[in-house]
Design a protein around this motif. Structure first.
Motif, mmCIF file in Angstrom:
data_model
loop_
_atom_site.group_PDB
_atom_site.id
_atom_site.type_symbol
_atom_site.label_atom_id
_atom_site.label_comp_id
_atom_site.label_asym_id
_atom_site.label_seq_id
_atom_site.Cartn_x
_atom_site.Cartn_y
_atom_site.Cartn_z
ATOM 1 N N GLU A 153 19.367 50.027 -2.778
ATOM 2 C CA GLU A 153 19.569 50.480 -4.155
ATOM 3 C C GLU A 153 21.021 50.867 -4.402
ATOM 4 O O GLU A 153 21.763 51.204 -3.482
ATOM 5 C CB GLU A 153 18.659 51.684 -4.440
ATOM 6 C CG GLU A 153 17.171 51.357 -4.373
ATOM 7 C CD GLU A 153 16.310 52.570 -4.684
ATOM 8 O OE1 GLU A 153 16.883 53.654 -4.919
ATOM 9 O OE2 GLU A 153 15.074 52.418 -4.704
ATOM 10 N N LYS A 154 21.410 50.798 -5.663
ATOM 11 C CA LYS A 154 22.753 51.216 -6.051
ATOM 12 C C LYS A 154 22.915 52.701 -5.753
ATOM 13 O O LYS A 154 22.048 53.513 -6.056
ATOM 14 C CB LYS A 154 22.966 50.970 -7.554
ATOM 15 C CG LYS A 154 24.411 51.060 -8.003
ATOM 16 C CD LYS A 154 25.235 49.890 -7.545
ATOM 17 C CE LYS A 154 26.656 49.947 -8.111
ATOM 18 N NZ LYS A 154 27.516 48.860 -7.581
ATOM 19 N N ALA A 165 26.090 47.844 -3.307
ATOM 20 C CA ALA A 165 25.494 49.180 -3.374
ATOM 21 C C ALA A 165 26.508 50.261 -3.714
ATOM 22 O O ALA A 165 26.187 51.207 -4.446
ATOM 23 C CB ALA A 165 24.809 49.521 -2.049
#
Length: 277
Positions: free
Chosen positions: A10-11, A212
Motif C-alpha cells: 500500500e501507499k 509505495a
C-alpha cells in the motif's frame, strides 16, 4: 487464471521527496537500494561503516554517523551476533581474527526490538520529522542451515512488527522479504548462488518501493532523470563523430535545463564529471 501470489504494498502515509537526505543501513540489500538513491541524486549515505547485518550493529552505525537524514532504510539480515570474549561486547566486524576469540549468540525478539528502539529514538532526537522504513533482507543464510535461517528471519520479522506497532507514526515496514519468498518464488529471480536476489528481482522490488514511498514529484523526476542517466551511460563507436558531439551537446543542455527547473545545481555539475567532449 492467476499463476502467482502478488504481495500488495500500500501507499505509505508519508512521501519521499526529490533530493532528500536518505540513510541506508543494514545488509547488502541496503547497499543495493542506497545505490538506487544515489543514482537519482538523493543526498545519500549507505552503510558508512560497512555492511551491518544485525540490529545491534545497525544501532552502532546510527550512533556513530553524523549524517542527519530525512528518511532511513534499515534492512535486517540476521539476529546472530559475534561477541568478543575479552570484552563481552558485540562486534560489528571480526576483522578476520581467529574465531576462538569470539562466541556466537542469537538475539531474542525482545533484544532485537530493544536495539531497534534505541536506533529509532536516536534518529527521532536528531530529526523529529524523520521517517524510518524497516525491512528484512530476503537473502537466506545457508551456513545456518535453512531451518536456522528461517528461525533467524522469523525473529527479525516479529521484532520488526513490534517496532512498527510501537512507533506507528515513524516506522513503516516494507515487505522485501515477502516479495522474494511469496511472489518471486522462482530460481530465475536469484543470482548464481541461488541465495541472493538477481538484478531483475532487485529492480522489481525497487519499483514496488518507489510506488509505495515516492511522492508524485519524485516519480516525475525519476522518469526524467532516467533518460539523462541512460544518455550518460552511452559509449559511442566513434567519439569524434559529429553525431556524437551533437548528442553530447544536447544532453548537456537537458541537464542544465533540469538543474534550473528542479532548482538543483548538482544536476548540472554532474555534467562536468560524467560527460566530456
Amino acid at each position: 487464471m492467476d499463476f502467482r501470489t502478488e504481495v500488495i504494498v500500500e501507499k505509505a502515509k508519508f512521501s519521499i521527496k526529490p533530493f532528500e537526505k536518505v540513510l541506508c543501513v543494514g545488509s547488502c540489500f541496503a547497499d543495493n537500494i542506497g545505490k538506487k538513491f544515489e543514482t537519482l541524486k538523493f543526498r545519500t549515505e549507505a552503510n558508512p561503516y560497512g555492511v551491518m547485518y544485525n540490529p545491534a550493529s545497525i544501532l552502532h552505525t546510527i550512533e556513530k554517523t553524523l549524517f542527519v537524514p530525512d528518511t532511513v532504510l534499515m534492512t535486517l539480515g540476521t539476529n546472530r551476533v559475534y561477541i568478543l570474549k575479552e570484552t563481552n561486547e558485540i562486534v560489528d566486524n571480526c576483522h578476520k581474527r581467529p574465531q576462538i576469540l569470539f562466541r556466537e549468540y542469537d538475539l531474542s525478539i525482545p533484544e532485537c526490538s530493544d536495539f531497534l528502539a534505541k536506533a529509532v529514538n536516536i534518529l527521532k532526537e536528531r530529526n523529529p520529522n524523520v521517517h524510518i522504513i524497516l525491512t528484512v533482507s530476503p537473502i537466506r543464510y545457508r551456513k545456518y542451515g535453512y531451518h536456522g535461517s528461517n528461525l533467524s528471519k522469523a525473529t527479525l520479522l516479529l521484532a520488526s512488527d513490534e517496532i512498527t506497532k510501537r512507533y506507528p507514526d515513524v516506522v513503516t515496514y516494507f515487505p522485501a522479504y515477502e516479495i522474494i519468498n511469496d511472489e518471486l518464488r522462482d530460481y530465475r529471480f536469484y543470482a548464481e548462488d541461488m541465495l541472493h536476489p538477481s538484478a531483475q528481482a532487485v529492480e522489481y522490488i525497487w519499483e514496488k518501493f518507489t510506488n509505495a514511498f515516492f511522492s508524485q514529484e519524485a516519480l516525475i523526476f525519476m522518469g526524467e532523470w532516467k533518460k539523462i542517466a541512460e544518455a550518460l551511460g552511452h559509449r559511442p563507436f566513434n567519439p569524434e563523430s559529429e553525431d556524437y558531439k551533437r548528442f553530447i551537446a544536447n544532453t548537456k543542455e537537458k541537464m542544465i535545463e533540469m538543474s534550473k527547473r528542479w532548482n538543483n545545481p548538482s544536476l548540472a555539475q554532474y555534467n562536468n564529471n560524467e560527460i566530456q567532449d
